[in-house]
Design a protein around this motif. Structure first.
Motif, mmCIF file in Angstrom:
data_model
loop_
_atom_site.group_PDB
_atom_site.id
_atom_site.type_symbol
_atom_site.label_atom_id
_atom_site.label_comp_id
_atom_site.label_asym_id
_atom_site.label_seq_id
_atom_site.Cartn_x
_atom_site.Cartn_y
_atom_site.Cartn_z
ATOM 1 N N TYR A 120 21.229 -4.282 -2.185
ATOM 2 C CA TYR A 120 19.888 -4.196 -1.636
ATOM 3 C C TYR A 120 19.302 -2.814 -1.922
ATOM 4 O O TYR A 120 20.034 -1.827 -2.043
ATOM 5 N N LEU A 121 17.990 -2.766 -1.972
ATOM 6 C CA LEU A 121 17.311 -1.490 -2.114
ATOM 7 C C LEU A 121 16.177 -1.449 -1.105
ATOM 8 O O LEU A 121 15.203 -2.196 -1.227
ATOM 9 N N GLN A 122 16.341 -0.613 -0.095
ATOM 10 C CA GLN A 122 15.290 -0.412 0.902
ATOM 11 C C GLN A 122 14.423 0.730 0.414
ATOM 12 O O GLN A 122 14.914 1.851 0.200
ATOM 13 N N MET A 123 13.148 0.441 0.230
ATOM 14 C CA MET A 123 12.214 1.436 -0.312
ATOM 15 C C MET A 123 11.176 1.770 0.750
ATOM 16 O O MET A 123 10.401 0.901 1.156
ATOM 17 N N GLN A 150 0.829 -1.202 0.000
ATOM 18 C CA GLN A 150 0.000 0.000 0.000
ATOM 19 C C GLN A 150 0.862 1.250 0.000
ATOM 20 O O GLN A 150 2.022 1.237 0.450
ATOM 21 N N SER A 151 0.294 2.326 -0.487
ATOM 22 C CA SER A 151 0.978 3.615 -0.470
ATOM 23 C C SER A 151 1.438 3.949 0.952
ATOM 24 O O SER A 151 0.684 3.771 1.909
ATOM 25 N N GLY A 152 2.681 4.398 1.065
ATOM 26 C CA GLY A 152 3.263 4.690 2.371
ATOM 27 C C GLY A 152 4.014 3.536 2.983
ATOM 28 O O GLY A 152 4.707 3.708 3.991
ATOM 29 N N GLY A 153 3.892 2.364 2.390
ATOM 30 C CA GLY A 153 4.548 1.178 2.911
ATOM 31 C C GLY A 153 5.996 1.053 2.467
ATOM 32 O O GLY A 153 6.554 1.954 1.822
ATOM 33 N N SER A 154 6.590 -0.087 2.824
ATOM 34 C CA SER A 154 8.003 -0.326 2.537
ATOM 35 C C SER A 154 8.200 -1.700 1.900
ATOM 36 O O SER A 154 7.419 -2.626 2.128
ATOM 37 N N LEU A 155 9.254 -1.801 1.117
ATOM 38 C CA LEU A 155 9.700 -3.067 0.542
ATOM 39 C C LEU A 155 11.219 -3.059 0.487
ATOM 40 O O LEU A 155 11.830 -1.989 0.393
ATOM 41 N N ARG A 156 11.793 -4.235 0.502
ATOM 42 C CA ARG A 156 13.247 -4.365 0.368
ATOM 43 C C ARG A 156 13.551 -5.332 -0.764
ATOM 44 O O ARG A 156 13.111 -6.486 -0.737
ATOM 45 N N LEU A 157 14.296 -4.857 -1.729
ATOM 46 C CA LEU A 157 14.714 -5.686 -2.846
ATOM 47 C C LEU A 157 16.137 -6.175 -2.611
ATOM 48 O O LEU A 157 16.963 -5.458 -2.040
ATOM 49 N N SER A 158 16.408 -7.382 -3.085
ATOM 50 C CA SER A 158 17.750 -7.948 -3.002
ATOM 51 C C SER A 158 18.187 -8.401 -4.385
ATOM 52 O O SER A 158 17.366 -8.800 -5.216
ATOM 53 N N ARG A 186 13.924 8.661 0.244
ATOM 54 C CA ARG A 186 12.966 7.583 0.522
ATOM 55 C C ARG A 186 13.594 6.198 0.339
ATOM 56 O O ARG A 186 13.245 5.257 1.041
ATOM 57 N N PHE A 187 14.494 6.076 -0.605
ATOM 58 C CA PHE A 187 15.135 4.787 -0.906
ATOM 59 C C PHE A 187 16.589 4.814 -0.452
ATOM 60 O O PHE A 187 17.250 5.845 -0.492
ATOM 61 N N THR A 188 17.084 3.638 -0.074
ATOM 62 C CA THR A 188 18.482 3.498 0.336
ATOM 63 C C THR A 188 19.082 2.270 -0.321
ATOM 64 O O THR A 188 18.507 1.177 -0.234
ATOM 65 N N ILE A 189 20.222 2.459 -0.960
ATOM 66 C CA ILE A 189 20.934 1.338 -1.569
ATOM 67 C C ILE A 189 22.088 0.925 -0.666
ATOM 68 O O ILE A 189 22.726 1.782 -0.030
ATOM 69 N N ALA A 190 22.332 -0.376 -0.603
ATOM 70 C CA ALA A 190 23.433 -0.882 0.212
ATOM 71 C C ALA A 190 23.917 -2.187 -0.418
ATOM 72 O O ALA A 190 23.225 -2.795 -1.231
ATOM 73 N N ARG A 191 25.105 -2.589 -0.041
ATOM 74 C CA ARG A 191 25.635 -3.861 -0.549
ATOM 75 C C ARG A 191 26.319 -4.592 0.584
ATOM 76 O O ARG A 191 26.613 -4.022 1.637
ATOM 77 N N ASP A 192 26.614 -5.869 0.360
ATOM 78 C CA ASP A 192 27.293 -6.653 1.396
ATOM 79 C C ASP A 192 28.803 -6.448 1.273
ATOM 80 O O ASP A 192 29.295 -5.877 0.311
ATOM 81 N N ALA A 240 8.471 1.646 -15.802
ATOM 82 C CA ALA A 240 7.022 1.623 -15.693
ATOM 83 C C ALA A 240 6.426 1.470 -17.092
ATOM 84 O O ALA A 240 7.080 1.804 -18.084
ATOM 85 N N PRO A 241 5.206 0.990 -17.199
ATOM 86 C CA PRO A 241 4.580 0.812 -18.513
ATOM 87 C C PRO A 241 4.562 2.113 -19.310
ATOM 88 O O PRO A 241 4.167 3.165 -18.794
ATOM 89 N N GLY A 242 5.030 2.039 -20.545
ATOM 90 C CA GLY A 242 5.025 3.201 -21.417
ATOM 91 C C GLY A 242 6.125 4.211 -21.157
ATOM 92 O O GLY A 242 6.159 5.272 -21.783
ATOM 93 N N LYS A 243 7.021 3.900 -20.235
ATOM 94 C CA LYS A 243 8.098 4.839 -19.895
ATOM 95 C C LYS A 243 9.461 4.190 -20.132
ATOM 96 O O LYS A 243 9.586 2.969 -20.209
ATOM 97 N N GLN A 244 10.485 5.054 -20.218
ATOM 98 C CA GLN A 244 11.835 4.546 -20.375
ATOM 99 C C GLN A 244 12.377 4.025 -19.055
ATOM 100 O O GLN A 244 11.952 4.447 -17.976
ATOM 101 N N ARG A 245 13.331 3.133 -19.167
ATOM 102 C CA ARG A 245 13.997 2.636 -17.970
ATOM 103 C C ARG A 245 14.806 3.784 -17.367
ATOM 104 O O ARG A 245 15.483 4.523 -18.073
ATOM 105 N N GLU A 246 14.729 3.920 -16.042
ATOM 106 C CA GLU A 246 15.417 5.012 -15.366
ATOM 107 C C GLU A 246 16.228 4.500 -14.180
ATOM 108 O O GLU A 246 15.893 3.485 -13.573
ATOM 109 N N LEU A 247 17.276 5.245 -13.864
ATOM 110 C CA LEU A 247 18.103 4.913 -12.721
ATOM 111 C C LEU A 247 17.337 5.183 -11.427
ATOM 112 O O LEU A 247 16.759 6.248 -11.240
ATOM 113 N N VAL A 248 17.380 4.221 -10.528
ATOM 114 C CA VAL A 248 16.853 4.408 -9.186
ATOM 115 C C VAL A 248 17.997 4.766 -8.241
ATOM 116 O O VAL A 248 17.962 5.793 -7.548
#
Length: 116
Positions: free
Chosen positions: A79-82, A13-21, A66-72, A40-48
């Motif tokens: 990782y991407l903490q969103m 949901q909007s306002g929530g968090s996710l973590r990508l690995s 809002r987002f934080t990138i980290a590595r081991d 996103a659909p219909g858009k160019q790929r962009e750097l996060v």
């Protein structure tokens, strides 16, 4: 064969968090950069966000603060903490790994969907 594998996407949901690995393996050369892009659909790929071999961080304007990138420590996982996710963050997120000798590798992508 080079492997770049993402995990952690999903519906939130909007306002929530996710973590990508992202795990990178079988690379033929030393990693110089690891990062996340989104499309996103219909858009160019962009750097996060990305992180260099020396630890230099770089964020896209849309995600700063809002987002934080980290590595081991082995520098084979990133990782991407969103946090504070918004519906406009909905996209397929791709892990990208760059190596010496112009290596450029992509994962298969993971879907992130933010509902309003």
């Amino acid at each position: 064969q080079v492997q770049v594998v993402e995990s952690g996407g999903g519906l939130v949901q909007s306002g929530g968090s996710l973590r990508l690995s992202c795990a990178a393996s079988r690379l033929p050369a030393r990693i110089t950069m690891m990062g996340w892009y989104r499309q996103a659909p219909g858009k160019q790929r962009e750097l996060v966000a990305d992180i260099s071999e020396s630890g230099l961080l770089n964020y896209g304007d849309a995600v700063k603060g809002r987002f934080t990138i980290a590595r081991d420590n082995d520098q084979t996982m990133v990782y991407l903490q969103m946090n504070s996710l918004k519906p406009e963050d909905t996209a397929v997120y791709y892990c990208n790994v760059k190596t010496w000798w112009n290596g450029n590798y992509w994962g298969q992508g993971t879907q992130v969907t933010v509902s309003s």
